[in-house]
Design a protein around this motif. Structure first.
Motif, PDB file in Angstrom:
ATOM      1  N   ILE A  71       8.588   0.731  -0.029  1.00 10.12           N
ATOM      2  CA  ILE A  71       7.354  -0.044   0.073  1.00 10.12           C
ATOM      3  C   ILE A  71       7.656  -1.526  -0.065  1.00 10.12           C
ATOM      4  O   ILE A  71       7.127  -2.353   0.670  1.00 10.12           O
ATOM      5  CB  ILE A  71       6.338   0.423  -0.993  1.00 10.12           C
ATOM      6  N   LEU A  72       8.535  -1.871  -1.016  1.00  6.59           N
ATOM      7  CA  LEU A  72       8.839  -3.275  -1.288  1.00  6.59           C
ATOM      8  C   LEU A  72      10.281  -3.383  -1.763  1.00  6.59           C
ATOM      9  O   LEU A  72      10.725  -2.596  -2.602  1.00  6.59           O
ATOM     10  CB  LEU A  72       7.887  -3.806  -2.374  1.00  6.59           C
ATOM     11  N   ARG A  73      11.014  -4.330  -1.227  1.00  8.06           N
ATOM     12  CA  ARG A  73      12.408  -4.557  -1.633  1.00  8.06           C
ATOM     13  C   ARG A  73      12.468  -5.209  -3.000  1.00  8.06           C
ATOM     14  O   ARG A  73      11.534  -5.893  -3.428  1.00  8.06           O
ATOM     15  CB  ARG A  73      13.133  -5.447  -0.617  1.00  8.06           C
ATOM     16  N   SER A  74      13.576  -5.042  -3.685  1.00  4.60           N
ATOM     17  CA  SER A  74      13.759  -5.630  -5.017  1.00  4.60           C
ATOM     18  C   SER A  74      13.682  -7.158  -4.929  1.00  4.60           C
ATOM     19  O   SER A  74      14.051  -7.753  -3.914  1.00  4.60           O
ATOM     20  CB  SER A  74      15.094  -5.200  -5.619  1.00  4.60           C
ATOM     21  N   GLY A  75      13.161  -7.757  -5.990  1.00  3.56           N
ATOM     22  CA  GLY A  75      13.079  -9.209  -6.090  1.00  3.56           C
ATOM     23  C   GLY A  75      11.893  -9.846  -5.404  1.00  3.56           C
ATOM     24  O   GLY A  75      11.743 -11.061  -5.441  1.00  3.56           O
ATOM     25  N   VAL A  76      11.014  -9.057  -4.796  1.00  6.00           N
ATOM     26  CA  VAL A  76       9.885  -9.620  -4.041  1.00  6.00           C
ATOM     27  C   VAL A  76       8.606  -9.676  -4.874  1.00  6.00           C
ATOM     28  O   VAL A  76       7.838 -10.630  -4.776  1.00  6.00           O
ATOM     29  CB  VAL A  76       9.643  -8.836  -2.729  1.00  6.00           C
ATOM     30  N   GLY A  77       8.362  -8.658  -5.705  1.00  4.57           N
ATOM     31  CA  GLY A  77       7.127  -8.599  -6.490  1.00  4.57           C
ATOM     32  C   GLY A  77       7.257  -9.352  -7.802  1.00  4.57           C
ATOM     33  O   GLY A  77       8.255  -9.250  -8.501  1.00  4.57           O
ATOM     34  N   LYS A  78       6.235 -10.104  -8.147  1.00  4.27           N
ATOM     35  CA  LYS A  78       6.176 -10.847  -9.412  1.00  4.27           C
ATOM     36  C   LYS A  78       5.377 -10.013 -10.414  1.00  4.27           C
ATOM     37  O   LYS A  78       4.265  -9.562 -10.117  1.00  4.27           O
ATOM     38  CB  LYS A  78       5.493 -12.192  -9.178  1.00  4.27           C
ATOM     39  N   LEU A  79       5.932  -9.789 -11.597  1.00  7.15           N
ATOM     40  CA  LEU A  79       5.277  -8.981 -12.628  1.00  7.15           C
ATOM     41  C   LEU A  79       4.131  -9.764 -13.256  1.00  7.15           C
ATOM     42  O   LEU A  79       4.318 -10.888 -13.722  1.00  7.15           O
ATOM     43  CB  LEU A  79       6.285  -8.572 -13.698  1.00  7.15           C
ATOM     44  N   VAL A  80       2.942  -9.144 -13.256  1.00  7.45           N
ATOM     45  CA  VAL A  80       1.749  -9.764 -13.822  1.00  7.45           C
ATOM     46  C   VAL A  80       1.009  -8.706 -14.633  1.00  7.45           C
ATOM     47  O   VAL A  80       0.870  -7.563 -14.186  1.00  7.45           O
ATOM     48  CB  VAL A  80       0.815 -10.307 -12.710  1.00  7.45           C
ATOM     49  N   GLU A  81       0.536  -9.101 -15.801  1.00  5.64           N
ATOM     50  CA  GLU A  81      -0.319  -8.216 -16.594  1.00  5.64           C
ATOM     51  C   GLU A  81      -1.748  -8.709 -16.436  1.00  5.64           C
ATOM     52  O   GLU A  81      -2.039  -9.876 -16.709  1.00  5.64           O
ATOM     53  CB  GLU A  81       0.094  -8.235 -18.068  1.00  5.64           C
ATOM     54  N   LYS A  82      -2.597  -7.832 -15.926  1.00  7.57           N
ATOM     55  CA  LYS A  82      -3.999  -8.197 -15.718  1.00  7.57           C
ATOM     56  C   LYS A  82      -4.849  -6.939 -15.813  1.00  7.57           C
ATOM     57  O   LYS A  82      -4.326  -5.838 -15.804  1.00  7.57           O
ATOM     58  CB  LYS A  82      -4.189  -8.945 -14.405  1.00  7.57           C
ATOM     59  N   PRO A  83      -6.181  -7.101 -15.871  1.00  6.28           N
ATOM     60  CA  PRO A  83      -7.041  -5.931 -16.029  1.00  6.28           C
ATOM     61  C   PRO A  83      -6.910  -4.919 -14.894  1.00  6.28           C
ATOM     62  O   PRO A  83      -6.636  -5.272 -13.752  1.00  6.28           O
ATOM     63  CB  PRO A  83      -8.451  -6.527 -16.052  1.00  6.28           C
ATOM     64  N   SER A  84      -7.129  -3.684 -15.258  1.00  9.25           N
ATOM     65  CA  SER A  84      -7.176  -2.589 -14.290  1.00  9.25           C
ATOM     66  C   SER A  84      -8.333  -2.840 -13.325  1.00  9.25           C
ATOM     67  O   SER A  84      -9.205  -3.655 -13.592  1.00  9.25           O
ATOM     68  CB  SER A  84      -7.388  -1.273 -15.037  1.00  9.25           C
ATOM     69  N   VAL A  85      -8.310  -2.156 -12.208  1.00  7.95           N
ATOM     70  CA  VAL A  85      -9.412  -2.252 -11.251  1.00  7.95           C
ATOM     71  C   VAL A  85     -10.305  -1.030 -11.379  1.00  7.95           C
ATOM     72  O   VAL A  85      -9.951  -0.064 -12.055  1.00  7.95           O
ATOM     73  CB  VAL A  85      -8.897  -2.383  -9.796  1.00  7.95           C
ATOM     74  N   GLN A  86     -11.446  -1.079 -10.713  1.00  8.29           N
ATOM     75  CA  GLN A  86     -12.415   0.006 -10.746  1.00  8.29           C
ATOM     76  C   GLN A  86     -11.728   1.348 -10.512  1.00  8.29           C
ATOM     77  O   GLN A  86     -11.183   1.579  -9.446  1.00  8.29           O
ATOM     78  CB  GLN A  86     -13.483  -0.235  -9.688  1.00  8.29           C
ATOM     79  N   THR A  87     -11.735   2.226 -11.497  1.00  7.17           N
ATOM     80  CA  THR A  87     -11.033   3.497 -11.442  1.00  7.17           C
ATOM     81  C   THR A  87     -11.454   4.367 -10.269  1.00  7.17           C
ATOM     82  O   THR A  87     -10.616   4.962  -9.605  1.00  7.17           O
ATOM     83  CB  THR A  87     -11.239   4.283 -12.753  1.00  7.17           C
ATOM     84  N   SER A  88     -12.722   4.439  -9.981  1.00  6.57           N
ATOM     85  CA  SER A  88     -13.186   5.341  -8.913  1.00  6.57           C
ATOM     86  C   SER A  88     -12.568   4.997  -7.573  1.00  6.57           C
ATOM     87  O   SER A  88     -12.368   5.863  -6.740  1.00  6.57           O
ATOM     88  CB  SER A  88     -14.710   5.307  -8.819  1.00  6.57           C
ATOM     89  N   GLN A  89     -12.243   3.741  -7.335  1.00  7.62           N
ATOM     90  CA  GLN A  89     -11.636   3.364  -6.068  1.00  7.62           C
ATOM     91  C   GLN A  89     -10.129   3.563  -6.061  1.00  7.62           C
ATOM     92  O   GLN A  89      -9.523   3.613  -5.011  1.00  7.62           O
ATOM     93  CB  GLN A  89     -11.955   1.907  -5.734  1.00  7.62           C
ATOM     94  N   MET A  90      -9.510   3.658  -7.222  1.00  6.44           N
ATOM     95  CA  MET A  90      -8.059   3.823  -7.291  1.00  6.44           C
ATOM     96  C   MET A  90      -7.636   5.280  -7.407  1.00  6.44           C
ATOM     97  O   MET A  90      -6.485   5.595  -7.224  1.00  6.44           O
ATOM     98  CB  MET A  90      -7.476   3.042  -8.474  1.00  6.44           C
ATOM     99  N   GLU A  91      -8.558   6.152  -7.732  1.00  4.58           N
ATOM    100  CA  GLU A  91      -8.200   7.554  -7.913  1.00  4.58           C
ATOM    101  C   GLU A  91      -8.144   8.282  -6.587  1.00  4.58           C
ATOM    102  O   GLU A  91      -9.046   8.142  -5.766  1.00  4.58           O
ATOM    103  CB  GLU A  91      -9.189   8.253  -8.843  1.00  4.58           C
ATOM    104  N   PRO A  92      -7.101   9.100  -6.368  1.00  6.39           N
ATOM    105  CA  PRO A  92      -7.038   9.876  -5.131  1.00  6.39           C
ATOM    106  C   PRO A  92      -8.127  10.943  -5.124  1.00  6.39           C
ATOM    107  O   PRO A  92      -8.412  11.540  -6.149  1.00  6.39           O
ATOM    108  CB  PRO A  92      -5.645  10.498  -5.166  1.00  6.39           C
ATOM    109  N   ALA A  93      -8.743  11.133  -3.972  1.00  4.28           N
ATOM    110  CA  ALA A  93      -9.818  12.115  -3.869  1.00  4.28           C
ATOM    111  C   ALA A  93      -9.252  13.524  -3.763  1.00  4.28           C
ATOM    112  O   ALA A  93      -9.392  14.331  -4.658  1.00  4.28           O
ATOM    113  CB  ALA A  93     -10.687  11.799  -2.664  1.00  4.28           C
ATOM    114  N   ASP A  94      -8.556  13.816  -2.680  1.00  2.00           N
ATOM    115  CA  ASP A  94      -8.064  15.169  -2.476  1.00  2.00           C
ATOM    116  C   ASP A  94      -6.566  15.191  -2.229  1.00  2.00           C
ATOM    117  O   ASP A  94      -6.021  16.152  -1.750  1.00  2.00           O
ATOM    118  CB  ASP A  94      -8.797  15.820  -1.308  1.00  2.00           C
TER     119      ASP A  94
END
Length: 173
Positions: A71-94
């Protein structure tokens, strides 16, 4: 002129040794992946310091073992601590819920890999249709573009920041 005789063994007899085995092997080697909770030191073990922030130490992979797409190569993503997002939209349905760690209810702080300024930073990512939540900006959910497992993260529609949940991807360690 007569047609050549086709017997079931004539083709196999003329093949060099090992060719049939090579043809029957899966065409894509799957990288070995680990989940965030499999690292004894957790988030500190999967991140590296770079200037004033931390980046992903390992390639981020689709958490589906049969897929393992990068999905993403090493060294590209910056680590950030922030609030979770709306759970209902992040949960897999089926879709195989056991592969994706449930997101805690907002405003619980969680770790994210921030990818910016463009989706071109990703190796392999898919986007959902825009989702609307009352009182919140429209967002799109991120998924593995190869097998469609997700959501592994989110972005605001038209935004330049893409958030990947550290607990919802695999790591090639």
């Amino acid at each position: 002129m007569s047609e050549p005789s086709m017997s079931s063994t004539s083709g196999a007899e003329s093949m060099p040794p090992g060719v049939m085995e090579a043809l029957l092997r899966p065409s894509k080697s799957r990288p070995t992946l680990r989940t965030l909770d499999s690292f004894s030191s957790g988030i500190t073990e999967v991140s590296l310091p770079e200037s004033d922030f931390q980046v992903n130490k390992y390639d981020l992979l689709c958490p589906r073992p049969e897929c393992g797409s990068i999905i993403l190569r090493s060294g590209v993503g910056k680590l950030v601590e922030k609030p979770s997002v709306q759970t209902s939209q992040m949960e897999p349905a089926d879709r195989t819920p056991s592969l994706l760690t449930p997101m805690p209810e907002p405003p619980t702080l969680v770790y994210w890999w921030l990818v910016a300024p463009s989706p071109m930073e990703f190796e392999n990512i898919g986007f959902s249709k825009p989702l609307t939540t009352e009182g919140a900006p429209q967002m799109k959910l991120l998924s593995c573009a190869e097998c469609d497992l997700g959501p592994v993260g989110w972005t605001e529609v038209g935004g330049k920041e893409f958030w990947v949940a550290c607990s919802r991807v695999g790591y090639r360690a």
